[in-house]
Scaffold this motif. Structure first.
Motif, PDB file in Angstrom:
ATOM      1  N   HIS A  68       0.684  -1.255  -0.067  1.00 56.39           N
ATOM      2  CA  HIS A  68       0.094  -0.036   0.060  1.00 56.39           C
ATOM      3  C   HIS A  68       0.900   1.170  -0.132  1.00 56.39           C
ATOM      4  CE1 HIS A  68      -4.284   1.260   1.399  1.00 56.39           C
ATOM      5  NE2 HIS A  68      -3.446   2.296   0.938  1.00 56.39           N
ATOM      6  N   ARG A  69       0.764   2.109  -1.030  1.00 55.62           N
ATOM      7  CA  ARG A  69       1.723   3.342  -0.882  1.00 55.62           C
ATOM      8  C   ARG A  69       0.979   4.673  -0.580  1.00 55.62           C
ATOM      9  NH1 ARG A  69       4.510   2.639  -7.189  1.00 55.62           N
ATOM     10  NH2 ARG A  69       4.866   0.326  -6.924  1.00 55.62           N
ATOM     11  N   ARG A  70       1.652   5.315   0.300  1.00 57.14           N
ATOM     12  CA  ARG A  70       0.990   6.437   0.746  1.00 57.14           C
ATOM     13  C   ARG A  70       2.198   7.600   0.436  1.00 57.14           C
ATOM     14  NH1 ARG A  70      -0.924   3.080   4.464  1.00 57.14           N
ATOM     15  NH2 ARG A  70      -3.475   2.936   4.634  1.00 57.14           N
ATOM     16  N   VAL A  91       7.439  12.328   2.015  1.00 57.37           N
ATOM     17  CA  VAL A  91       7.616  11.131   2.372  1.00 57.37           C
ATOM     18  C   VAL A  91       6.463  10.184   1.544  1.00 57.37           C
ATOM     19  CG1 VAL A  91       7.722   9.306   4.351  1.00 57.37           C
ATOM     20  CG2 VAL A  91       8.487  11.793   4.696  1.00 57.37           C
ATOM     21  N   LYS A  92       7.436   8.987   1.152  1.00 59.97           N
ATOM     22  CA  LYS A  92       6.284   7.915   0.504  1.00 59.97           C
ATOM     23  C   LYS A  92       6.715   6.514   1.117  1.00 59.97           C
ATOM     24  CE  LYS A  92       6.465   5.298  -4.110  1.00 59.97           C
ATOM     25  NZ  LYS A  92       6.721   5.534  -5.319  1.00 59.97           N
ATOM     26  N   THR A  93       5.397   6.001   1.601  1.00 60.22           N
ATOM     27  CA  THR A  93       5.630   4.832   2.429  1.00 60.22           C
ATOM     28  C   THR A  93       4.954   3.696   1.443  1.00 60.22           C
ATOM     29  OG1 THR A  93       3.766   4.836   3.664  1.00 60.22           O
ATOM     30  CG2 THR A  93       5.551   5.706   4.569  1.00 60.22           C
ATOM     31  N   SER A 154      19.467   4.658  -9.382  1.00 58.83           N
ATOM     32  CA  SER A 154      19.286   5.906  -9.114  1.00 58.83           C
ATOM     33  C   SER A 154      17.872   6.578  -8.905  1.00 58.83           C
ATOM     34  CB  SER A 154      20.031   6.906 -10.171  1.00 58.83           C
ATOM     35  OG  SER A 154      20.102   8.318  -9.895  1.00 58.83           O
ATOM     36  N   CYS A 155      17.483   7.352  -7.895  1.00 58.84           N
ATOM     37  CA  CYS A 155      16.431   8.059  -7.878  1.00 58.84           C
ATOM     38  C   CYS A 155      16.102   8.978  -8.963  1.00 58.84           C
ATOM     39  CB  CYS A 155      16.249   8.813  -6.368  1.00 58.84           C
ATOM     40  SG  CYS A 155      16.861   7.807  -4.981  1.00 58.84           S
ATOM     41  N   ASN A 156      17.159   9.568  -9.526  1.00 62.88           N
ATOM     42  CA  ASN A 156      16.951  10.477 -10.508  1.00 62.88           C
ATOM     43  C   ASN A 156      16.541  10.140 -11.878  1.00 62.88           C
ATOM     44  OD1 ASN A 156      18.247  12.917  -9.257  1.00 62.88           O
ATOM     45  ND2 ASN A 156      20.203  11.809  -9.189  1.00 62.88           N
ATOM     46  N   LEU A 157      16.711   8.627 -11.744  1.00 66.22           N
ATOM     47  CA  LEU A 157      16.367   7.848 -13.247  1.00 66.22           C
ATOM     48  C   LEU A 157      14.837   8.204 -13.568  1.00 66.22           C
ATOM     49  CD1 LEU A 157      17.291   5.689 -15.086  1.00 66.22           C
ATOM     50  CD2 LEU A 157      16.095   4.045 -13.643  1.00 66.22           C
ATOM     51  N   CYS A 158      14.172   8.044 -12.830  1.00 65.83           N
ATOM     52  CA  CYS A 158      12.579   8.404 -12.933  1.00 65.83           C
ATOM     53  C   CYS A 158      12.415  10.047 -12.617  1.00 65.83           C
ATOM     54  CB  CYS A 158      11.625   7.718 -12.002  1.00 65.83           C
ATOM     55  SG  CYS A 158      11.735   5.906 -12.504  1.00 65.83           S
ATOM     56  N   HIS A 159      12.768  10.565 -11.239  1.00 59.10           N
ATOM     57  CA  HIS A 159      12.525  11.652 -10.912  1.00 59.10           C
ATOM     58  C   HIS A 159      12.973  13.144 -11.621  1.00 59.10           C
ATOM     59  CE1 HIS A 159      10.077  10.732  -6.958  1.00 59.10           C
ATOM     60  NE2 HIS A 159      10.797   9.571  -7.281  1.00 59.10           N
ATOM     61  N   ALA A 160      14.174  12.860 -12.254  1.00 67.40           N
ATOM     62  CA  ALA A 160      14.830  13.821 -12.983  1.00 67.40           C
ATOM     63  C   ALA A 160      13.944  14.277 -14.263  1.00 67.40           C
ATOM     64  CB  ALA A 160      16.308  13.691 -13.293  1.00 67.40           C
ATOM     65  N   VAL A 168       8.653  15.985  -9.058  1.00 66.66           N
ATOM     66  CA  VAL A 168       7.914  15.272  -8.220  1.00 66.66           C
ATOM     67  C   VAL A 168       6.765  14.558  -9.128  1.00 66.66           C
ATOM     68  CG1 VAL A 168       5.778  15.528  -6.505  1.00 66.66           C
ATOM     69  CG2 VAL A 168       8.203  16.806  -6.294  1.00 66.66           C
ATOM     70  N   LEU A 169       6.648  13.372  -8.879  1.00 60.90           N
ATOM     71  CA  LEU A 169       5.674  12.418  -9.861  1.00 60.90           C
ATOM     72  C   LEU A 169       4.449  11.933  -9.318  1.00 60.90           C
ATOM     73  CD1 LEU A 169       8.689   9.803 -10.343  1.00 60.90           C
ATOM     74  CD2 LEU A 169       7.370  11.125 -12.119  1.00 60.90           C
ATOM     75  N   THR A 170       4.231  12.269  -8.066  1.00 61.13           N
ATOM     76  CA  THR A 170       2.537  11.789  -7.386  1.00 61.13           C
ATOM     77  C   THR A 170       1.846  12.613  -8.264  1.00 61.13           C
ATOM     78  OG1 THR A 170       3.428  11.035  -5.616  1.00 61.13           O
ATOM     79  CG2 THR A 170       1.147  11.573  -5.678  1.00 61.13           C
ATOM     80  N   PRO A 171       0.813  12.020  -9.077  1.00 61.66           N
ATOM     81  CA  PRO A 171      -0.443  12.911  -9.742  1.00 61.66           C
ATOM     82  C   PRO A 171      -0.834  13.976  -8.668  1.00 61.66           C
ATOM     83  CG  PRO A 171      -0.411  10.672 -10.546  1.00 61.66           C
ATOM     84  CD  PRO A 171       0.421  10.549  -9.187  1.00 61.66           C
TER      85      PRO A 171
HETATM   86  C1  HEC Z   1      11.267   3.466 -11.657  1.00 67.24           C
HETATM   87  C2  HEC Z   1      11.108   4.818 -11.171  1.00 67.24           C
HETATM   88  C3  HEC Z   1      11.319   5.530  -9.890  1.00 67.24           C
HETATM   89  C4  HEC Z   1      12.515   5.383  -9.209  1.00 67.24           C
HETATM   90  C5  HEC Z   1      13.781   4.841  -9.564  1.00 67.24           C
HETATM   91  C6  HEC Z   1      12.499   6.216  -8.013  1.00 67.24           C
HETATM   92  N1  HEC Z   1      10.928   6.679  -7.957  1.00 67.24           N
HETATM   93 FE1  HEC Z   1      10.189   7.900  -6.495  1.00 67.24          FE
HETATM   94  N2  HEC Z   1       8.626   7.690  -7.588  1.00 67.24           N
HETATM   95  C7  HEC Z   1       8.060   7.042  -8.680  1.00 67.24           C
HETATM   96  C8  HEC Z   1       7.022   7.432  -8.958  1.00 67.24           C
HETATM   97  C9  HEC Z   1       5.970   7.122 -10.290  1.00 67.24           C
HETATM   98  C10 HEC Z   1       6.275   8.108  -7.984  1.00 67.24           C
HETATM   99  C11 HEC Z   1       4.641   8.633  -7.713  1.00 67.24           C
HETATM  100  C12 HEC Z   1       4.138   7.903  -6.622  1.00 67.24           C
HETATM  101  C13 HEC Z   1       3.885   6.445  -7.114  1.00 67.24           C
HETATM  102  O1  HEC Z   1       3.260   6.106  -8.305  1.00 67.24           O
HETATM  103  O2  HEC Z   1       4.468   5.362  -6.350  1.00 67.24           O
HETATM  104  C14 HEC Z   1       7.210   8.485  -7.153  1.00 67.24           C
HETATM  105  C15 HEC Z   1       7.049   8.906  -5.841  1.00 67.24           C
HETATM  106  C16 HEC Z   1       8.303   9.206  -4.983  1.00 67.24           C
HETATM  107  C17 HEC Z   1       8.075  10.094  -3.629  1.00 67.24           C
HETATM  108  C18 HEC Z   1       6.821  11.148  -3.560  1.00 67.24           C
HETATM  109  C19 HEC Z   1       7.260  12.408  -4.219  1.00 67.24           C
HETATM  110  C20 HEC Z   1       7.049  12.286  -5.615  1.00 67.24           C
HETATM  111  O3  HEC Z   1       7.953  12.632  -6.321  1.00 67.24           O
HETATM  112  O4  HEC Z   1       5.772  11.972  -5.974  1.00 67.24           O
HETATM  113  C21 HEC Z   1       9.367   9.977  -3.141  1.00 67.24           C
HETATM  114  C22 HEC Z   1       9.640  10.931  -1.714  1.00 67.24           C
HETATM  115  C23 HEC Z   1      10.388   9.008  -3.576  1.00 67.24           C
HETATM  116  N3  HEC Z   1       9.329   8.710  -5.234  1.00 67.24           N
HETATM  117  C24 HEC Z   1      11.464   8.913  -3.265  1.00 67.24           C
HETATM  118  C25 HEC Z   1      12.253   8.160  -4.329  1.00 67.24           C
HETATM  119  C26 HEC Z   1      13.541   7.865  -3.994  1.00 67.24           C
HETATM  120  C27 HEC Z   1      14.245   8.130  -2.484  1.00 67.24           C
HETATM  121  C28 HEC Z   1      14.297   7.107  -4.875  1.00 67.24           C
HETATM  122  C29 HEC Z   1      15.361   6.355  -4.973  1.00 67.24           C
HETATM  123  C30 HEC Z   1      15.780   5.598  -3.715  1.00 67.24           C
HETATM  124  C31 HEC Z   1      12.937   7.012  -5.974  1.00 67.24           C
HETATM  125  N4  HEC Z   1      11.873   7.660  -5.459  1.00 67.24           N
HETATM  126  C32 HEC Z   1      13.250   6.410  -7.198  1.00 67.24           C
HETATM  127  C33 HEC Z   1       8.956   6.435  -9.322  1.00 67.24           C
HETATM  128  C34 HEC Z   1      10.363   6.144  -9.217  1.00 67.24           C
END
Ligand code: HEC
Length: 178
Positions: A68-70, A91-93, A154-160, A168-171
């Motif tokens: 469950h994601r929040r 924070v994402k859990t 890398s977290c940047n892979l998707c977020h950048a 920020v990716l959460t709609p």
């Molecule tokens: C494979 C793609 C991907 C990677 C890699 C990724 N994320 Fe994300 N992240 C997402 C998506 C998509 C969301 C939107 C919420 C969801 O669908 O879970 C998100 C949401 C988040 C959020 C909530 C804020 C937002 O941007 O919506 C946080 C905090 C977060 N990620 C942290 C991290 C961290 C820390 C890492 C690296 C350890 C990371 N993410 C790597 C795809 C990714």
């Protein structure tokens, strides 16, 4: 002229025109916007009470565990803002009640940071879904020892890539145009 009237005239002349209301006392200048923020443990404490969005149950996807994601944000961006202000913490859990496993990530708007990726943001992994989580790692990218789905990602892979929404990716956290 009676003594009383003469006295009143003297008094009015002495007082002169009624006082012009003075301008309000100058207020202290608004504090300059914060340009640098280094999140400490206390900045994550009580995150479960922040404004939050329930993203529901999601399967494992090679990076996230199933569960469950929040998403929680310490202060939602103002309307018409084009970016999240320095000091924003998100924070994402991901929590799987079936086996109690969890994955807790965070990102904090630090300021001049992470120029090659999600500009301005520092990433974190926190240790568990608790009211006062500890920091497992922090930085522009996870340490080489942190593996997700067996790989260093890398977290940047998707977020950048989310440049239009300040990485920020959460709609539900989309910056509003007005
Ligand atoms: C494979 C793609 C991907 C990677 C890699 C990724 N994320 Fe994300 N992240 C997402 C998506 C998509 C969301 C939107 C919420 C969801 O669908 O879970 C998100 C949401 C988040 C959020 C909530 C804020 C937002 O941007 O919506 C946080 C905090 C977060 N990620 C942290 C991290 C961290 C820390 C890492 C690296 C350890 C990371 N993410 C790597 C795809 C990714």
């Amino acid at each position: 002229m009676s003594k009383t009237v003469a006295g009143l005239i003297v008094l009015l002349v002495a007082c002169g025109a009624p006082p012009v209301p003075s301008a309000p006392a100058p207020t202290a200048d608004a504090p300059p916007p914060v340009t640098s923020f280094i999140a400490l443990l206390g900045d994550f404490a009580g995150f479960e009470q922040w404004p939050q969005f329930d993203l529901g149950e999601q399967p494992a996807d090679g990076f996230h565990v199933a569960g469950h994601r929040r998403v929680f944000i310490n202060r939602p961006a103002a309307r018409a803002a084009t970016s999240f202000p320095v000091g924003t913490v998100i924070v994402k859990t991901v929590f799987d009640p079936s086996d109690g496993s969890s994955q807790v990530f965070a990102m904090a708007k630090r300021g001049s940071f992470n120029f090659g990726g999600a500009v301005g943001w520092e990433f974190f992994q926190l240790d568990a879904v608790t009211a006062s989580p500890n920091i497992v790692w922090r930085g522009e990218t996870p340490p080489q020892t942190a593996l997700y789905g067996g790989q260093h990602v890398s977290c940047n892979l998707c977020h950048a890539m989310a440049t239009a929404n300040d990485s920020v990716l959460t709609p539900e956290l989309a910056l509003l145009p007005y």
